[in-house]
Scaffold this motif. Structure first.
Motif, PDB file in Angstrom:
ATOM      1  N   ILE A  34       0.849  -1.194   0.000  1.00 45.52           N
ATOM      2  CA  ILE A  34       0.000   0.000   0.000  1.00 45.52           C
ATOM      3  C   ILE A  34       0.882   1.239   0.000  1.00 45.52           C
ATOM      4  O   ILE A  34       1.930   1.262   0.656  1.00 45.52           O
ATOM      5  CB  ILE A  34      -0.898   0.056   1.259  1.00 45.52           C
ATOM      6  N   TYR A  36       0.650   5.172   1.200  1.00 45.86           N
ATOM      7  CA  TYR A  36      -0.106   6.138   1.980  1.00 45.86           C
ATOM      8  C   TYR A  36       0.509   7.523   1.806  1.00 45.86           C
ATOM      9  O   TYR A  36       1.727   7.663   1.669  1.00 45.86           O
ATOM     10  CB  TYR A  36      -0.080   5.793   3.471  1.00 45.86           C
ATOM     11  N   GLN A  38       0.728  11.182   3.832  1.00 44.82           N
ATOM     12  CA  GLN A  38       0.473  11.809   5.124  1.00 44.82           C
ATOM     13  C   GLN A  38       0.843  13.291   5.062  1.00 44.82           C
ATOM     14  O   GLN A  38       2.010  13.645   4.910  1.00 44.82           O
ATOM     15  CB  GLN A  38       1.247  11.116   6.249  1.00 44.82           C
ATOM     16  N   LYS A  42      -1.880  15.297  10.020  1.00 39.08           N
ATOM     17  CA  LYS A  42      -2.985  14.392   9.695  1.00 39.08           C
ATOM     18  C   LYS A  42      -2.528  12.942   9.749  1.00 39.08           C
ATOM     19  O   LYS A  42      -1.336  12.652   9.772  1.00 39.08           O
ATOM     20  CB  LYS A  42      -3.522  14.709   8.298  1.00 39.08           C
ATOM     21  N   GLY A  43      -3.499  12.044   9.755  1.00 36.75           N
ATOM     22  CA  GLY A  43      -3.194  10.633   9.694  1.00 36.75           C
ATOM     23  C   GLY A  43      -2.899  10.203   8.261  1.00 36.75           C
ATOM     24  O   GLY A  43      -3.233  10.913   7.310  1.00 36.75           O
ATOM     25  N   PRO A  44      -2.270   9.050   8.079  1.00 32.43           N
ATOM     26  CA  PRO A  44      -2.003   8.550   6.727  1.00 32.43           C
ATOM     27  C   PRO A  44      -3.288   8.332   5.943  1.00 32.43           C
ATOM     28  O   PRO A  44      -4.287   7.849   6.496  1.00 32.43           O
ATOM     29  CB  PRO A  44      -1.283   7.222   6.996  1.00 32.43           C
ATOM     30  N   PHE A  46      -4.907   6.557   2.497  1.00 32.04           N
ATOM     31  CA  PHE A  46      -4.698   5.551   1.462  1.00 32.04           C
ATOM     32  C   PHE A  46      -4.660   6.190   0.081  1.00 32.04           C
ATOM     33  O   PHE A  46      -5.477   7.036  -0.248  1.00 32.04           O
ATOM     34  CB  PHE A  46      -5.840   4.534   1.535  1.00 32.04           C
ATOM     35  N   PHE A  89       4.453   7.104   2.348  1.00 32.47           N
ATOM     36  CA  PHE A  89       4.943   5.860   2.929  1.00 32.47           C
ATOM     37  C   PHE A  89       4.474   4.681   2.096  1.00 32.47           C
ATOM     38  O   PHE A  89       3.311   4.601   1.723  1.00 32.47           O
ATOM     39  CB  PHE A  89       4.394   5.651   4.353  1.00 32.47           C
ATOM     40  N   SER A  98      -4.904  -9.025   7.249  1.00 28.96           N
ATOM     41  CA  SER A  98      -5.135  -7.622   7.542  1.00 28.96           C
ATOM     42  C   SER A  98      -4.522  -7.217   8.864  1.00 28.96           C
ATOM     43  O   SER A  98      -4.731  -6.118   9.327  1.00 28.96           O
ATOM     44  CB  SER A  98      -6.631  -7.353   7.575  1.00 28.96           C
ATOM     45  N   GLU A  99      -3.789  -8.099   9.445  1.00 27.99           N
ATOM     46  CA  GLU A  99      -3.336  -7.871  10.796  1.00 27.99           C
ATOM     47  C   GLU A  99      -2.213  -6.870  10.932  1.00 27.99           C
ATOM     48  O   GLU A  99      -2.229  -6.066  11.841  1.00 27.99           O
ATOM     49  CB  GLU A  99      -2.891  -9.206  11.416  1.00 27.99           C
ATOM     50  N   LYS A 100      -1.219  -6.934  10.096  1.00 26.98           N
ATOM     51  CA  LYS A 100      -0.023  -6.150  10.370  1.00 26.98           C
ATOM     52  C   LYS A 100       0.560  -5.538   9.111  1.00 26.98           C
ATOM     53  O   LYS A 100       0.810  -6.217   8.140  1.00 26.98           O
ATOM     54  CB  LYS A 100       1.019  -7.053  11.028  1.00 26.98           C
ATOM     55  N   LEU A 101       0.753  -4.239   9.194  1.00 24.47           N
ATOM     56  CA  LEU A 101       1.449  -3.519   8.144  1.00 24.47           C
ATOM     57  C   LEU A 101       2.806  -3.073   8.661  1.00 24.47           C
ATOM     58  O   LEU A 101       2.915  -2.632   9.798  1.00 24.47           O
ATOM     59  CB  LEU A 101       0.677  -2.272   7.703  1.00 24.47           C
ATOM     60  N   PHE A 103       5.644  -0.318   7.768  1.00 25.99           N
ATOM     61  CA  PHE A 103       5.817   0.892   6.975  1.00 25.99           C
ATOM     62  C   PHE A 103       7.287   1.129   6.643  1.00 25.99           C
ATOM     63  O   PHE A 103       8.178   0.857   7.451  1.00 25.99           O
ATOM     64  CB  PHE A 103       5.301   2.113   7.748  1.00 25.99           C
ATOM     65  N   GLY A 104       7.525   1.675   5.471  1.00 22.66           N
ATOM     66  CA  GLY A 104       8.855   2.150   5.110  1.00 22.66           C
ATOM     67  C   GLY A 104       9.129   3.481   5.778  1.00 22.66           C
ATOM     68  O   GLY A 104       8.273   4.060   6.442  1.00 22.66           O
ATOM     69  N   LYS A 105      10.336   4.001   5.574  1.00 23.68           N
ATOM     70  CA  LYS A 105      10.779   5.205   6.267  1.00 23.68           C
ATOM     71  C   LYS A 105      10.073   6.467   5.796  1.00 23.68           C
ATOM     72  O   LYS A 105       9.973   7.428   6.546  1.00 23.68           O
ATOM     73  CB  LYS A 105      12.293   5.378   6.111  1.00 23.68           C
TER      74      LYS A 105
END
Lengths: 113, 112
Positions: A34, A36, A38, A42-44, A46, A89, A98-101, A103-105
């Motif tokens: 995915i 995102y 940001q 604000k929040g990320p 999609f 990101f 769907s449990e765990k994402l 994220f890259g830097k």
């Protein structure tokens, strides 16, 4: 572990140009990715996603490319606008759950008018 | 309703205080998440609830205590925090079978 990384921490482009944001991942078991966006305070949000059985997916002004051979993901933004300025990101999800994402830097995109 | 809401937007607390962060969604999502985000860093997963049951705890210190009262609400209870816990706390939700997570705007927490 933090298997998702980015090649460039910052990217500056002129309004109207195309932008390319890159992401490298190291977990070959990841099958869903995915992007995102940001904005400050604000929040990320999609943008677009892609599954590992695809190489390319297009949205409105955005395209995501996936190269599983070299474990590379990119986000292309066409005709970049000042409103596209944000931190981008990539995130990977292992085995489609769907449990765990992870994220890259992040890459900070600045669009100059 | 296609958004995740979080309250409060900002919170300042002392190290001896007890406070709670709240998150709510009405999209029928059955998975909810807490993330911590430090400045100029990516979000880091803290907890995952699936069908109101805690399914993942990413080795978070016990001074953070999550709670999921029902499928629409997620709380994060804070007690005896440290200044290094100051961060943006993000809540997200997703369909259990889907992968896209919807994020709230976050709570900006400052621990003095």
């Amino acid at each position: 572990g933090e298997s998702v990384g980015l090649h460039l921490p910052t990217l500056s482009v002129q309004e109207g140009d195309n932008s390319i944001i890159n992401c490298a991942y190291s977990n070959s078991a990841s099958d869903y990715f995915i992007w995102y966006k940001q904005e400050s305070g604000k929040g990320p949000q999609f943008i677009i996603d892609i599954r590992s059985n695809m190489d390319k997916r297009q949205g409105q002004r955005v395209t995501v490319l996936l190269n599983k051979t070299v474990k590379h993901l990119s986000l292309q933004i066409a005709a970049t606008q000042p409103g596209d300025s944000a931190v981008y990101f990539c995130a990977e999800n292992i085995r489609g759950g769907s449990e765990k994402l992870v994220f890259g830097k992040g890459t900070k995109l600045t669009v100059n008018p | 309703d296609t958004e995740v809401t979080q309250t409060p937007k900002h919170l300042v607390m002392g190290m001896t205080n007890k406070k709670s962060l709240k998150c709510e969604q009405h999209m029928g999502h059955r998975a909810m998440y807490w993330y911590k985000q430090k400045a100029k860093k990516p979000p880091e997963l803290m907890f995952v609830y699936s069908y109101e049951k805690l399914s993942i705890n990413e080795s978070v210190p016990s001074r953070f205590s999550p709670e999921c009262p029902n499928s629409s609400l997620l709380n994060l209870h804070l007690h005896a925090l440290q200044p290094e816990d100051s961060a943006l706390y993000l809540c997200a939700s997703s369909r259990p079978s889907g992968n896209e997570q919807f994020f709230g705007p976050g709570t900006r927490l400052t621990v003095l």
